[in-house]
Motif scaffolding. Structure first.
Motif, PDB file in Angstrom:
ATOM      1  N   UNK A 128      31.002  81.367  10.270  1.00 43.43           N
ATOM      2  CA  UNK A 128      30.947  82.454  11.240  1.00 43.43           C
ATOM      3  C   UNK A 128      30.808  81.853  12.727  1.00 43.43           C
ATOM      4  N   UNK A 129      29.938  80.586  13.057  1.00 38.41           N
ATOM      5  CA  UNK A 129      29.481  80.679  14.450  1.00 38.41           C
ATOM      6  C   UNK A 129      30.345  79.491  14.607  1.00 38.41           C
ATOM      7  N   UNK A 130      31.317  79.344  14.031  1.00 36.92           N
ATOM      8  CA  UNK A 130      32.567  77.825  14.122  1.00 36.92           C
ATOM      9  C   UNK A 130      32.827  78.681  15.446  1.00 36.92           C
ATOM     10  N   UNK A 131      33.372  80.054  16.578  1.00 42.78           N
ATOM     11  CA  UNK A 131      34.034  80.238  17.471  1.00 42.78           C
ATOM     12  C   UNK A 131      33.974  78.623  18.401  1.00 42.78           C
ATOM     13  N   UNK A 132      33.037  78.360  18.538  1.00 43.14           N
ATOM     14  CA  UNK A 132      33.624  76.905  19.768  1.00 43.14           C
ATOM     15  C   UNK A 132      34.166  76.123  19.237  1.00 43.14           C
ATOM     16  N   UNK A 133      34.260  75.946  18.298  1.00 44.14           N
ATOM     17  CA  UNK A 133      34.892  75.195  17.829  1.00 44.14           C
ATOM     18  C   UNK A 133      36.636  75.759  17.803  1.00 44.14           C
ATOM     19  N   UNK A 134      36.873  76.518  17.842  1.00 43.97           N
ATOM     20  CA  UNK A 134      38.291  77.112  16.844  1.00 43.97           C
ATOM     21  C   UNK A 134      38.968  77.334  18.512  1.00 43.97           C
ATOM     22  N   UNK A 181      31.633  66.765  19.472  1.00 46.95           N
ATOM     23  CA  UNK A 181      30.310  67.069  19.499  1.00 46.95           C
ATOM     24  C   UNK A 181      29.385  67.629  19.839  1.00 46.95           C
ATOM     25  N   UNK A 182      29.642  68.098  21.507  1.00 46.68           N
ATOM     26  CA  UNK A 182      28.981  69.330  22.102  1.00 46.68           C
ATOM     27  C   UNK A 182      29.316  70.486  21.409  1.00 46.68           C
ATOM     28  N   UNK A 183      30.707  70.654  21.315  1.00 44.46           N
ATOM     29  CA  UNK A 183      30.332  72.114  20.627  1.00 44.46           C
ATOM     30  C   UNK A 183      29.462  72.315  19.545  1.00 44.46           C
ATOM     31  N   UNK A 184      29.765  71.121  18.621  1.00 43.84           N
ATOM     32  CA  UNK A 184      29.088  71.606  17.171  1.00 43.84           C
ATOM     33  C   UNK A 184      28.445  71.751  17.389  1.00 43.84           C
ATOM     34  N   UNK A 185      26.994  71.357  18.658  1.00 44.89           N
ATOM     35  CA  UNK A 185      25.343  72.136  18.785  1.00 44.89           C
ATOM     36  C   UNK A 185      24.989  73.436  18.043  1.00 44.89           C
ATOM     37  N   UNK A 186      26.762  74.025  18.815  1.00 45.68           N
ATOM     38  CA  UNK A 186      26.418  75.536  18.514  1.00 45.68           C
ATOM     39  C   UNK A 186      26.962  76.626  16.867  1.00 45.68           C
ATOM     40  N   UNK A 187      27.137  75.510  16.182  1.00 48.52           N
ATOM     41  CA  UNK A 187      27.392  75.579  14.449  1.00 48.52           C
ATOM     42  C   UNK A 187      27.114  75.603  13.914  1.00 48.52           C
ATOM     43  N   UNK A 188      25.495  76.523  13.317  1.00 46.73           N
ATOM     44  CA  UNK A 188      25.293  76.811  12.300  1.00 46.73           C
ATOM     45  C   UNK A 188      24.689  78.378  11.778  1.00 46.73           C
ATOM     46  N   UNK A 189      25.520  78.773  11.033  1.00 47.61           N
ATOM     47  CA  UNK A 189      25.443  80.231  10.542  1.00 47.61           C
ATOM     48  C   UNK A 189      23.473  80.356  10.683  1.00 47.61           C
TER      49      UNK A 189
END
Lengths: 177, 124, 358
Positions: free
Chosen positions: C129-135, C156-164
């Protein structure tokens, strides 16, 4: 005819009419929304026995009560029946008074009534269901079907008329035996 | 039981009933119609098989629907991904294209019965 | 007496009246058993939601459906990221500010987060659910002119914020918190299913025993059709919106399909769609379409559409092989996968309920 006797007979006819209608509801319908209309046997009989007012009364009582039971009050079938029935009662009453027993017999009256009924029901259906305009393709089928049921109704009423005059002791204005 | 006029009337009515068939066929040659719905509400029913274009006002703009011998399809739509245009034709009874962003739905309706079991719902 | 005599044929009354009464009573009994179907359609949750229920009492059914729609709207107000004052939007704006304290959340949000957490864990982060920045970066929601493929660096930048795992759920006081500033939650992959489940709860509360809540193809099926036959659900052909690939005969289940044909664009003959692999940041090409069926059991009855919704996304990202493994590992879950080559894969239990077309 005495008032009491008249009331009882009308109630009885309405009751029989409801029963015919209900039994008919159990039979599968050949064309969706359209019915055999066997209860018009009673309508036509009442028309001969009493007159248009009483026939219409019986018809309305029959339609409302049976629709209540069947759960179709104010449903499409209800309006087809009501609209078609009104027309058919006035139409047959008109035919009877114009012809006054000449030309068409009971069967002829019944058949033409059923035919007109079917036509009117289709028109009401067309108004209520604009999207199902393809039901017009069923018009020829239902018209021929109406001739058949009108024939059956007419034959039954023909015998009822004879029986009524002999057993119940009334004299038919149009079709005396 | 039957008078002479009864018999004539019955035959005449049967003939008239049968004769109404070609007349009806003339006015309703096709048995398939396309129901155009906006937000689930039917606004127009158009017969399939005629060449014409119909424009329908949806929630976000004008959708243009083209009818031809193949069926009906969206040719113009305000939706950004043109998904409903890509969806192609509706032609058989039960076919549906739903243009989500404009709230416009094309649905083929008809009097004929479907050949095989039609689903109650579709998962997509 | 006078009346009866006057009729002359006394027997008419004697014989006909009982018949009339019997037929009327029988008819009342017969027709009152008649089953009515009530269907209503509304535009909520960004899709067409259709609720169909069957039962005996039209008024009750109609009220039940209206109440169910109200409940769906409530969930929409909680979980819709496009609405500024929804709970999820407020959470996200707090998270953007770097709020690391505990934030109290509603029971509904907590439940969704918990369910999502379960699926994230069992799928190794294929659903997140933390995939929002990529979406937001891929921006499939908005108009066609802006569509572009993001740069590798941006992803790559946004992937940093993606982790449930960055979201810490505290069940004891109904709150969540995060140590990482900049994370953003998107309940899109579960909220539709959850809303359907809540609608079903409302319907069941009204005593509805047969019906379908269909939110744009994600649906919960209550009981079977009146008369005892199962509901027949068509599975859309992912490459032809007018065709079905299979018919499913279902009763008392939830069904959700995720496909790469819902929101997409094609660039250089490559399809870019809205189901993003949280591990790579790119749309997943492991599947074309995934249909998940979750059966209602005595043990597990509450949130099956939400579960199916999340699992459909997870299994899509995992692909046929790992996806089937995941589905087989959970009781009461069946899945039908259209793989990247167009070949279909299914769990063992599917054979009993499916009829493939063409």
């Amino acid at each position: 005819m005495e008032k009491e006797r008249k009331i009882v007979t009308i109630s009885l006819l309405a009751g029989i009419s409801v029963v015919i209608y209900l039994i008919e509801s159990f039979l599968p319908s050949p064309v969706p929304w359209l019915r055999y209309g066997f209860s018009h046997i009673i309508t036509l009989f009442a028309l001969l026995f009493f007159g248009p007012k009483e026939a219409l009364l019986i018809f309305i009582v029959r339609t409302v009560i049976s629709s209540l039971i069947v759960g179709r009050l104010f449903s499409p079938t209800f309006f087809f029946g009501l609209g078609g029935g009104f027309v058919v009662v006035f139409f047959m009453a008109g035919l009877l008074s114009i012809l006054d027993g000449r030309g068409l017999g009971i069967v002829g009256i019944s058949v033409s009534g059923a035919w007109v009924n079917s036509l009117v029901q289709m028109l009401i259906a067309a108004m209520l269901f604009a999207r199902h305009r393809e039901i017009f393709l069923l018009l020829p089928v239902s018209l021929i079907f109406a001739v058949a049921t009108g024939l059956i109704n007419g034959i039954v009423v023909y015998y009822l008329n004879g029986y009524g005059q002999r057993a119940l002791g009334y004299k038919s204005r149009y079709f005396p035996v | 039981m039957f008078t002479k006029w009864d018999k004539i009337l019955i035959i005449a009515l049967i003939v008239a009933s049968a004769a109404s068939y070609p007349a009806i066929r003339h006015f309703f040659p096709g048995e398939k119609y396309v129901s155009i719905e906006v937000l689930g509400e039917e606004i127009k029913v158009v017969r399939l098989g005629l060449h014409k274009e119909i424009s329908v006002r949806g929630i976000s703009g004008e959708s243009i629907i083209r009818f031809d011998e193949f069926g009906a399809r969206f040719v113009e739509s305000p939706s950004s991904y043109k998904k409903c245009i890509g969806a192609g034709y509706v032609k058989d009874v039960g076919d549906v294209i739903h243009c989500e962003e404009n709230g416009v739905t094309l649905r083929v309706i008809g009097s004929g019965r479907a050949d095989r079991a039609k689903p109650d719902f579709i998962t997509r | 007496m006078k009346i009866v005599k006057a009729l002359k044929a006394k027997s008419i009354l004697k014989y006909i009246l009982p018949v009339i009464i019997v037929v009327i009573l029988f008819s009342i009994w017969h027709f009152q058993r008649k089953i009515i179907t009530v269907t209503k359609t509304r535009l909520v949750l960004g899709t067409v939601v259709e609720i169909t229920v069957q039962g005996k009492n039209r008024g009750l059914l109609s009220d039940a459906v209206s109440a169910a729609f109200l409940r769906i709207s409530e969930i929409e107000k909680i979980a819709d990221r496009n609405t500024v004052d929804s709970e999820i939007s407020k959470l996200n704006s707090l998270a953007m500010l770097g709020e690391s304290k505990k934030i109290p959340v509603s029971r509904e949000t907590l439940e969704m987060l918990n369910l999502a957490r379960g699926v994230s864990e069992s799928s190794g982060g294929a659903f997140d659910i933390t995939v929002a920045p990529l979406v937001d970066l891929w921006n499939f929601k908005e108009g066609g002119q802006n569509r572009r493929i993001p740069e590798k660096g941006e992803i790559r930048e946004r992937l940093k914020f993606v982790d449930y795992r960055n979201v810490i759920i505290d069940k004891s006081d109904n709150s969540i918190s995060s140590d990482l500033a900049g994370i953003k939650l998107d309940l899109g992959g579960i909220a539709k299913g959850y809303a359907v489940d809540e609608a079903v709860l409302v319907l069941r509360g009204f005593g509805v025993e047969s019906g379908v809540v269909n939110a744009g193809g994600d649906m919960a099926i209550i009981g079977n059709k009146v008369g005892g036959s199962p509901w027949v659900i068509g599975v859309q052909d992912p490459r032809d919106a007018n065709k079905l690939i299979a018919l499913l005969s279902l009763e008392d289940v939830s069904v959700v399909t995720s496909g790469d044909y819902e929101r997409y664009f094609i660039h250089n003959e490559k399809r870019y769609h809205h189901i993003i692999d949280p591990n790579t940041g790119y749309p997943s090409n492991e599947s074309i379409s995934v249909t998940v069926i979750v059966k209602n059991t005595a043990k597990n009855k509450a949130k099956n559409t939400a579960l199916a919704d999340a699992l459909a996304t997870a299994i899509f990202v995992l692909g046929p092989e790992k996806g089937l493994e995941l589905a087989e590992s959970i009781d009461s879950v069946e899945v039908l996968i259209v793989g990247p080559s167009g070949k279909t894969f299914a769990t063992k239990g599917v054979i009993d309920i499916i009829e493939y077309l063409d």
